[in-house]
Design a protein around this motif. Structure first.
Motif, PDB file in Angstrom:
ATOM      1  N   PHE A 137       0.852  -1.188   0.000  1.00  0.00           N
ATOM      2  CA  PHE A 137       0.000   0.000   0.000  1.00  0.00           C
ATOM      3  C   PHE A 137       0.882   1.230   0.000  1.00  0.00           C
ATOM      4  N   ASN A 138       0.500   2.248  -0.765  1.00  0.00           N
ATOM      5  CA  ASN A 138       1.257   3.499  -0.776  1.00  0.00           C
ATOM      6  C   ASN A 138       0.296   4.649  -0.519  1.00  0.00           C
ATOM      7  N   SER A 139       0.575   5.377   0.534  1.00  0.00           N
ATOM      8  CA  SER A 139      -0.265   6.520   0.888  1.00  0.00           C
ATOM      9  C   SER A 139       0.619   7.755   0.991  1.00  0.00           C
ATOM     10  N   THR A 140       0.308   8.812   0.229  1.00  0.00           N
ATOM     11  CA  THR A 140       1.079  10.051   0.315  1.00  0.00           C
ATOM     12  C   THR A 140       0.119  11.223   0.480  1.00  0.00           C
ATOM     13  N   SER A 141       0.670  12.340   0.923  1.00  0.00           N
ATOM     14  CA  SER A 141      -0.179  13.520   1.164  1.00  0.00           C
ATOM     15  C   SER A 141      -0.612  14.173  -0.141  1.00  0.00           C
ATOM     16  N   GLU A 142       0.042  13.805  -1.239  1.00  0.00           N
ATOM     17  CA  GLU A 142      -0.224  14.516  -2.478  1.00  0.00           C
ATOM     18  C   GLU A 142      -0.835  13.655  -3.572  1.00  0.00           C
ATOM     19  N   ASP A 143      -1.173  12.421  -3.236  1.00  0.00           N
ATOM     20  CA  ASP A 143      -1.678  11.580  -4.321  1.00  0.00           C
ATOM     21  C   ASP A 143      -2.699  10.587  -3.773  1.00  0.00           C
TER      22      ASP A 143
END
Lengths: 389, 267
Positions: free
Chosen positions: B246-252
């Motif tokens: 899982f990849n969670s970023t503030s911009e995407d």
């Protein structure tokens, strides 16, 4: 003393009485060892007190010890006769503990070197107001330093990994070579002398010579010598040995161009690895030493003769002929010729000699094998042996 | 030709076994030779000697603009190639494909990367040019690529890549600098990686692998967006889902990356 870097440690070998060579070697190992075994006698580490003081009537009487007291005891069984410390003991160190039953301890008052006459010895009690019963006094265990005796001659090994040069193999690397071309019978038993750094040796004999070949790889040879007698260190022997023409060897053998001729007759077209070795068994004869003399008689062999010499060769490739070992009862003959070559550079100073040396093995096939593993191929290997003396 | 003391990009071309290859973005190739110094006791360094096989490499990066001719070389056939420029060339013979990968994403042309190991000669003066025909130019886009990874029906697949790795095993004999035989080392390894924008997709627990590993046939099909003719289909039989992250970023967006591995056997 300091550690010497490898470039300051030459290896020099020569047949006795002849001119020698500085060896174009990558590494050399020299070792000497003496087989020794411990000399033991039954119960030589059990101390029996026969009587306190200097033995008079051989009648044991338990005596109370005084704290920090020294006293003499006569050794032996309770009723005598006195018995000295065993001569298998080299030394009993002062303050060595003697352990008697029931947690009782006495100590040796001084260093003792048993000579066969130690009937009376000094002991020491660290605490007082206790004694040893007659039975306890017969069972004191202690830990002496024992004597060792030689069980064989002083021998060692010199192992050299070196690069064969162009031309004939030096006599000291050639099991079948003759240092005197006119020798009759044509067998060379002359010793080899030399030095490794500042350590000299003068009684070494070649026992094996071998090399291997692999595709696209440098090839080295290995020679092993038996070393007899002692090593000597001559301070400064090699301090000023170097001059620019000592190591003029320009080529080293390489698998790229070297050839193995004869494997096609064995149904092997693609030899992928190869080992060649010559070995000689030697008989070593010593003269019995005079025990009253400090000479080296008995230390250095009187003669080291050759017994049997053999060439063995193994080659690995893509196939083996299944009929080879079932052809008959006298073995399948095989003739293999190995031509060691360098990289054969053109217009270049080093490694441009092409052929360096040729070796042969004309013997019989003694074994074949097939092997395969996951991630690999089915490989065949053939072993050939030739007796040469 | 203008004498500009440089070879500009439009003055270079790349030939692959006689085909003038289109869509090439980047090529690098060359070789290095292993030498060992001969160091001897009593002296030190004497001279160097080669101690290893003569091997070169070539890497080609190009847009996927139709059937890739290099995929004809996943077997035991050799490849030749050369960079041709100003009547000169730098090329190789007796090359073998060792890795082929293709990657695609939304809004861009798929790109393929090929790695070739060279066991023959390599260097200047080797010319692989010829008149072999180039496959038809057919440029797929995101609308003409179909695939079937986990969750693909209800989550947006935004990127994927596929890699085929073919290890080569050269056999050298004593007395020859070049191999007498070069084989593929089986099994051939396949990997497919997908990146999804999450709608309802969930990653399975790692301990579920102990009971029931995820396995499925994966296929990626490239079609011509104009006439919908099939260009190429890549398949991984019995692909095992071995990596999920899982990849969670503030911009995407929240994304899920899936990686499948598979193997191709000789028989």
């Amino acid at each position: 003393m300091k550690f010497l870097p490898y470039e300051d440690v030459p290896l020099y070998l020569a047949v006795n009485g002849k001119d020698g060579e500085y060896i174009f070697a990558e590494n050399a190992t020299l070792s000497v060892n003496q087989p020794l075994s411990i000399s033991r006698q039954i119960d030589d580490n059990i101390l029996q007190i026969c009587e306190y003081g200097f033995g008079v009537d051989m009648n044991y009487t338990a005596t109370n010890f005084t704290e920090n007291s020294d006293f003499f005891v006569t050794l032996g069984p309770t009723d005598g006769p006195p018995r000295p410390l065993a001569t298998s003991i080299r030394k009993i160190e002062k303050d060595s503990k003697i352990t008697f039953p029931n947690g009782k301890h006495l100590y040796f008052s001084e260093d003792i070197y048993p000579d066969g006459h130690n009937y009376v010895i000094p002991l020491h009690a660290k605490s007082g107001n206790w004694n040893l019963t007659e039975g306890e006094a017969q069972s004191g265990y202690f830990e002496p330093l024992y004597k060792y005796v030689s069980s064989g001659p002083v021998e060692g090994k010199l192992n050299v990994n070196f690069y064969p040069n162009t031309g004939n193999l030096h006599n000291f690397f050639n099991i079948t070579g003759l240092s005197d071309p006119n020798a009759y019978p044509p067998v060379d038993e002359e010793r080899v002398t030399g030095f490794l750094g500042d350590f000299t040796f003068d009684n070494i004999y070649l026992t094996s010579f071998s090399f291997s070949l692999s595709p696209n790889a440098i090839s080295q040879a290995t020679a092993s010598f038996n070393v007899y007698g002692a090593l000597n260190h001559i301070d400064g022997l090699t301090d000023n040995y170097f001059s620019s023409n000592l190591y003029d060897q320009q080529s080293v053998p390489h698998g790229q161009n070297s050839e193995i001729i004869g494997t096609t007759d064995l149904d092997m077209d693609y030899p992928i690895s190869f080992n060649y070795s010559m070995n000689v068994d030697r008989a070593v004869r010593y003269e019995a030493p005079n025990i009253n003399s400090d000479s080296t008689v008995g230390l250095v062999p009187q003669r080291v003769s050759k017994k049997s010499s053999n060439i063995s060769l193994s080659v690995e490739g893509e196939y083996i002929n299944p009929d080879i070992l079932s052809d008959g009862f006298n073995g399948k003959e095989a003739n293999i010729k190995i031509i060691l070559k360098d990289l054969n550079y053109q217009g270049f100073e080093d490694n441009s000699n092409n052929i360096l040396n040729t070796f042969t093995c004309s013997g019989v096939i003694t074994s074949q094998s097939l092997s395969v593993g996951s991630n690999g191929y089915l490989n065949g290997s053939i072993n050939i042996s030739q007796s040469i003396q | 030709m203008v004498d500009n003391n440089a070879v500009l990009n439009y003055e270079q071309s790349f030939y692959l076994s006689g085909i003038l290859l289109s869509g090439v973005v980047n090529i690098d190739g060359g070789y290095s030779i292993q030498e060992s110094p001969i160091n001897i006791i009593g002296q030190g360094y004497k001279y160097p000697v080669r101690n290893g096989n003569l091997v070169g490499t070539f890497n080609i990066s190009r847009y996927y603009i139709g059937q890739d001719p290099i995929l004809n070389y996943t077997g035991d056939h050799t490849i030749s190639g050369s960079i041709n420029y100003q009547n000169k060339n730098f090329g190789f013979i007796d090359g073998y494909l060792t890795e082929y990968s293709i990657s695609a994403g939304i809004g861009r042309i798929p790109v393929s990367n090929s790695s070739i190991v060279v066991y023959g000669d390599i260097g200047s003066g080797i010319n692989a040019s010829g008149n072999e025909p180039h496959p038809d130019i057919q440029i797929p886009n995101q609308g003409s690529i179909s695939l079937n990874c986990e969750h693909y029906q209800t989550n947006r697949v935004t990127e994927f890549s596929y890699t085929l790795r073919i290890d080569r095993n050269p056999i050298y004999k004593i007395g020859s600098p070049f191999p007498v035989q070069v084989d593929r080392q089986f099994p051939i390894f396949q990997e497919a990686a997908f990146s999804l924008d999450i709608n309802d997709a969930e990653a399975t627990k790692i301990q579920e692998y102990l009971i029931s590993p995820k396995q499925q046939d994966i296929s990626i099909q490239f079609n011509n967006p104009i006439n919908e003719n099939e260009i190429e289909t890549i398949e991984i039989k019995n692909a095992r889902l071995l990596s999920q992250s899982f990849n969670s970023t503030s911009e995407d967006l929240l994304t899920l990356d899936l990686v499948y591995n598979g193997y191709i056997n000789k028989k």
